[in-house]
Design a protein around this motif. Structure first.
Motif, PDB file in Angstrom:
ATOM      1  N   GLY A 262       0.796  -1.223   0.000  1.00  0.00           N
ATOM      2  CA  GLY A 262       0.000   0.000   0.000  1.00  0.00           C
ATOM      3  C   GLY A 262       0.829   1.273   0.000  1.00  0.00           C
ATOM      4  N   THR A 263       2.144   1.141   0.197  1.00  0.00           N
ATOM      5  CA  THR A 263       3.017   2.324   0.231  1.00  0.00           C
ATOM      6  C   THR A 263       4.098   2.291  -0.846  1.00  0.00           C
ATOM      7  OG1 THR A 263       4.695   1.427   1.750  1.00  0.00           O
ATOM      8  CG2 THR A 263       2.703   2.369   2.741  1.00  0.00           C
ATOM      9  N   VAL A 264       4.160   1.200  -1.608  1.00  0.00           N
ATOM     10  CA  VAL A 264       5.206   1.061  -2.622  1.00  0.00           C
ATOM     11  C   VAL A 264       4.855   1.895  -3.853  1.00  0.00           C
ATOM     12  CG1 VAL A 264       6.500  -0.551  -4.074  1.00  0.00           C
ATOM     13  CG2 VAL A 264       5.732  -1.266  -1.805  1.00  0.00           C
ATOM     14  N   ASN A 265       5.835   2.658  -4.323  1.00  0.00           N
ATOM     15  CA  ASN A 265       5.651   3.496  -5.507  1.00  0.00           C
ATOM     16  C   ASN A 265       5.155   2.652  -6.682  1.00  0.00           C
ATOM     17  OD1 ASN A 265       6.728   4.594  -8.175  1.00  0.00           O
ATOM     18  ND2 ASN A 265       7.080   6.351  -6.833  1.00  0.00           N
ATOM     19  N   PRO A 266       4.043   3.036  -7.354  1.00  0.00           N
ATOM     20  CA  PRO A 266       3.452   2.225  -8.438  1.00  0.00           C
ATOM     21  C   PRO A 266       4.423   1.891  -9.570  1.00  0.00           C
ATOM     22  CG  PRO A 266       1.920   3.938  -7.759  1.00  0.00           C
ATOM     23  CD  PRO A 266       3.213   4.213  -7.057  1.00  0.00           C
ATOM     24  N   GLU A 267       5.227   2.869  -9.995  1.00  0.00           N
ATOM     25  CA  GLU A 267       6.168   2.624 -11.093  1.00  0.00           C
ATOM     26  C   GLU A 267       7.232   1.621 -10.668  1.00  0.00           C
ATOM     27  OE1 GLU A 267       9.464   4.947 -13.871  1.00  0.00           O
ATOM     28  OE2 GLU A 267       8.126   6.100 -12.567  1.00  0.00           O
ATOM     29  N   PHE A 268       7.737   1.795  -9.446  1.00  0.00           N
ATOM     30  CA  PHE A 268       8.741   0.871  -8.920  1.00  0.00           C
ATOM     31  C   PHE A 268       8.147  -0.530  -8.783  1.00  0.00           C
ATOM     32  CE2 PHE A 268      10.660  -1.340  -5.314  1.00  0.00           C
ATOM     33  CZ  PHE A 268      12.004  -1.302  -5.648  1.00  0.00           C
ATOM     34  N   LYS A 269       6.944  -0.602  -8.283  1.00  0.00           N
ATOM     35  CA  LYS A 269       6.253  -1.882  -8.094  1.00  0.00           C
ATOM     36  C   LYS A 269       6.100  -2.620  -9.424  1.00  0.00           C
ATOM     37  CE  LYS A 269       1.972  -3.745  -6.131  1.00  0.00           C
ATOM     38  NZ  LYS A 269       0.681  -3.400  -5.462  1.00  0.00           N
ATOM     39  N   LYS A 270       5.781  -1.880 -10.471  1.00  0.00           N
ATOM     40  CA  LYS A 270       5.596  -2.474 -11.795  1.00  0.00           C
ATOM     41  C   LYS A 270       6.915  -2.989 -12.342  1.00  0.00           C
ATOM     42  CE  LYS A 270       3.826  -1.397 -16.425  1.00  0.00           C
ATOM     43  NZ  LYS A 270       3.231  -0.327 -17.284  1.00  0.00           N
ATOM     44  N   ARG A 271       7.989  -2.195 -12.228  1.00  0.00           N
ATOM     45  CA  ARG A 271       9.290  -2.610 -12.739  1.00  0.00           C
ATOM     46  C   ARG A 271       9.850  -3.811 -12.003  1.00  0.00           C
ATOM     47  NH1 ARG A 271      13.087   2.632 -13.567  1.00  0.00           N
ATOM     48  NH2 ARG A 271      14.654   0.970 -13.731  1.00  0.00           N
ATOM     49  N   MET A 272       9.574  -3.887 -10.705  1.00  0.00           N
ATOM     50  CA  MET A 272      10.089  -4.992  -9.897  1.00  0.00           C
ATOM     51  C   MET A 272       9.135  -6.192  -9.887  1.00  0.00           C
ATOM     52  SD  MET A 272      13.094  -4.587  -8.638  1.00  0.00           S
ATOM     53  CE  MET A 272      13.071  -5.776  -7.306  1.00  0.00           C
ATOM     54  N   LYS A 273       7.967  -6.008 -10.518  1.00  0.00           N
ATOM     55  CA  LYS A 273       6.966  -7.090 -10.584  1.00  0.00           C
ATOM     56  C   LYS A 273       6.564  -7.580  -9.198  1.00  0.00           C
ATOM     57  CE  LYS A 273       8.981  -8.612 -14.991  1.00  0.00           C
ATOM     58  NZ  LYS A 273      10.071  -7.613 -14.948  1.00  0.00           N
ATOM     59  N   ILE A 274       6.317  -6.608  -8.317  1.00  0.00           N
ATOM     60  CA  ILE A 274       5.892  -6.932  -6.956  1.00  0.00           C
ATOM     61  C   ILE A 274       4.386  -7.108  -6.928  1.00  0.00           C
ATOM     62  CG2 ILE A 274       5.779  -6.100  -4.577  1.00  0.00           C
ATOM     63  CD1 ILE A 274       8.303  -4.446  -5.197  1.00  0.00           C
ATOM     64  N   ASN A 275       3.915  -8.208  -6.394  1.00  0.00           N
ATOM     65  CA  ASN A 275       2.467  -8.466  -6.327  1.00  0.00           C
ATOM     66  C   ASN A 275       1.795  -7.615  -5.251  1.00  0.00           C
ATOM     67  OD1 ASN A 275       2.651 -10.435  -8.338  1.00  0.00           O
ATOM     68  ND2 ASN A 275       3.248 -12.004  -6.842  1.00  0.00           N
TER      69      ASN A 275
END
Length: 275
Positions: A262-275
């Motif tokens: 809920g606090t992870v940057n959306p762009e970073f989350k997408k690049r790192m493929k974090i669920n």
């Protein structure tokens, strides 16, 4: 009539040849060369040397620097070699020359320093200075580097410290914590305190219990700038004395992506493929 047919045939041949020539020219004109991006590569340079100052004092110098031939952005390179402000040539030869010069200056400084109190040295000892870069990972255009600094100039023990930096190769910049998570510092500190015993410290035996919390020197563990990550956790690396006694060694505390949900940057989350 035969002459007319011959003339017509010759004209047709010239016309066809002209068309082919024009087609060839058009083809050449419209062809665009596509350059293949340079493949990311890593190299390194090293220096290891020693000098005997006198019968009681010797000094060692050791250093390793990573070299990134495909990186050209000066601002990015300045940030990668942030602790070496005098570097202007980032090529392999340039970095090797820098280390050779740094070694010479270190030896000279010890000579000058020791001349003032040489009689105070009571027993044989070896002083040292070390600086080492280590590649942690390079995935999803994130370059992660660990820096280790060591020193000893007499006393009960030597000192060492770590630094960690993450670089975004797509945007040629250093990554700050705010680029990864918006979690408030107070909540992040709570998670760091909760997870402090999850990983062995530098002095904990692999078979022994992890009890880093018993050696803490602080009541609140701040989220420092020396972090890195993988597909499971965000890790914070603390050097001796930063949050705990020297005997605890360096301490690495993990915070999982689930805990940061809920606090992870959306762009970073997408690049790192974090669920």
């Amino acid at each position: 009539m035969k002459n007319t047919i011959a003339i017509f045939t010759i004209s047709a041949v010239f016309a066809l040849a002209s068309c082919k020539k024009n087609d060839s020219q058009n083809t050449q004109t419209n062809t665009t060369e596509v350059k293949t991006p340079e493949k990311f590569t890593v190299d390194s340079v090293k220096v290891t040397d020693s000098m005997k100052i006198n019968d009681k004092l010797s000094v060692n110098y050791a250093a390793k620097m990573l070299v990134f031939p495909t990186l050209k952005d000066k601002v990015l390179l300045d940030s990668i070699y942030y602790d070496k402000k005098d570097i202007t040539d980032f090529s392999k030869n340039g970095l090797q020359s820098f280390l050779d010069k740094d070694k010479t200056e270190y030896f000279s400084s010890i000579k000058e320093k020791s001349s003032e109190w040489i009689s105070d040295i009571q027993y044989k000892q070896t002083w040292e200075a070390g600086s080492f870069m280590k590649l942690l990972s390079q995935t999803d255009d994130f370059l992660q580097i660990e820096y280790l600094f060591t020193s000893y100039e007499g006393g009960a023990h030597g000192n060492y410290s770590f630094a960690a930096r993450v670089f975004d190769l797509k945007n040629n910049k250093k990554i700050d914590l705010k680029d990864i998570t918006t979690m408030p510092q107070a909540r992040l500190s709570e998670l760091l305190m909760k997870n402090i015993n999850k990983l062995p410290s530098g002095t904990t035996d692999s078979d022994g219990a992890v009890n880093n919390s018993e050696m803490l020197l602080v009541d609140v563990i701040p989220a420092n700038k020396d972090f890195y990550f993988d597909d499971k956790n965000l890790y914070f690396h603390y050097s001796p004395y930063e949050i705990a006694a020297f005997a605890a060694g360096d301490i690495v505390i993990p915070v999982s992506w689930e805990e940061l949900k809920g606090t992870v940057n959306p762009e970073f989350k997408k690049r790192m493929k974090i669920n």
